[in-house]
Design a protein around this motif. Sequence first.
Motif, short mmCIF file in Angstrom:
data_model
loop_
_atom_site.label_atom_id
_atom_site.label_comp_id
_atom_site.label_asym_id
_atom_site.label_seq_id
_atom_site.Cartn_x
_atom_site.Cartn_y
_atom_site.Cartn_z
N TRP A 86 34.42 44.36 36.54
CA TRP A 86 34.26 44.91 37.86
C TRP A 86 34.59 43.93 39.13
O TRP A 86 34.99 43.98 40.08
CB TRP A 86 32.67 45.60 38.06
N THR A 87 33.47 42.80 39.10
CA THR A 87 33.90 41.67 39.93
C THR A 87 35.05 41.27 40.13
O THR A 87 35.65 40.89 41.14
CB THR A 87 32.77 40.60 39.44
N LYS A 88 35.88 41.08 38.92
CA LYS A 88 37.42 40.33 39.21
C LYS A 88 38.04 41.42 39.83
O LYS A 88 39.08 40.69 40.56
CB LYS A 88 37.98 40.48 37.45
N GLY A 89 37.66 42.61 39.79
CA GLY A 89 38.73 43.55 40.83
C GLY A 89 38.19 43.51 42.21
O GLY A 89 39.06 43.97 42.89
N VAL A 90 37.20 42.92 42.45
CA VAL A 90 36.91 43.02 44.09
C VAL A 90 37.04 41.62 44.50
O VAL A 90 36.82 41.46 45.81
CB VAL A 90 35.49 43.49 44.36
N LEU A 91 36.95 40.35 43.91
CA LEU A 91 36.86 39.14 44.50
C LEU A 91 38.47 39.05 45.14
O LEU A 91 39.50 39.43 44.76
CB LEU A 91 36.79 38.07 43.41
N THR A 92 38.38 38.44 46.40
CA THR A 92 39.63 37.87 47.08
C THR A 92 40.14 36.76 46.53
O THR A 92 39.42 35.87 45.65
CB THR A 92 39.42 38.00 48.51
N LYS A 93 41.28 36.45 46.78
CA LYS A 93 42.24 35.10 46.00
C LYS A 93 41.25 34.04 46.57
O LYS A 93 41.00 33.08 45.80
CB LYS A 93 43.39 35.03 46.81
N ASP A 94 41.02 34.25 47.97
CA ASP A 94 40.35 32.91 48.63
C ASP A 94 38.69 32.70 47.86
O ASP A 94 38.44 31.64 47.44
CB ASP A 94 39.95 33.18 49.88
N GLU A 95 38.07 34.06 47.66
CA GLU A 95 36.84 33.70 46.82
C GLU A 95 37.04 33.14 45.43
O GLU A 95 36.06 32.39 45.01
CB GLU A 95 36.21 35.36 46.80
#
Length: 244
Positions: A86-95
């Motif tokens: 789930w987290t992988k799906g919401v993290l931005t490139k910068d994060e």
Amino acid sequence: MRYAILGDIHSNETALQAVLKHIDRENVDVLVSVGDVVGYGPSPGACISLLRERDAVVVKGNHDSACVGELSIQHFNNYARKAVIWTKGVLTKDECKWLSALPLSVELNDCEVSHGSLFQPELFNYTQSISDADLSLETMKTPVCFVGHTHVPVTLWRPATNGGTTEFNFEVVIALGEASKSLVNVGSVGQPRDEDPRAAYALFDSKQQTVELRRVQYDIDLEAAMFRDAGLPDVLAERLYLGV
Ligand code: ZN
């Protein structure tokens, strides 16, 4: 120098905000995180931003590593694995870039920091016994090292009075001057596992040579609702109330 050391935050923004509010009254010079900023909870981006805004010194945890695809989730339990995906799906490139660039351990002026163990930190081993602690204590270059990973606050130290044998210390105020070396597990901000649901963090005063293990109440109802709204496994919200 006064340091605030935050254990496993795990994307729990409500707990993190409550802890930061406490810290703001404590004249803290340096904010430190022992890693696992993300994983489990619904607010990875907000937790990363809050640490970045405050120029926190942060080391990489196993969940941080898994959420950017560096560590296999094969050994994660089913719920942790779901939360990583789930987290992988919401993290931005910068994060992702920020998480990926985190060091595995850090040596500051007065202390060292690692996620699980200062010895081979890349293995993310748990420190749960005297022999586990001895590996870190032998590796330490400073008198005190802060870790997390087990989500249970405890100090493993070598009191000066007992000939240097490593012991457990469950006190909440630790006088570092009484020991030759101390390894302090600061507990977890966002997923406590010692049956105390309050958020955990530590205050380290290098001049006084004291560490205080603190607990902070936060709005668990609000955070649990955020878990459910995000569609994260219900059991992850439920365990917040129990501190397990
Ligand atoms: Zn963790």
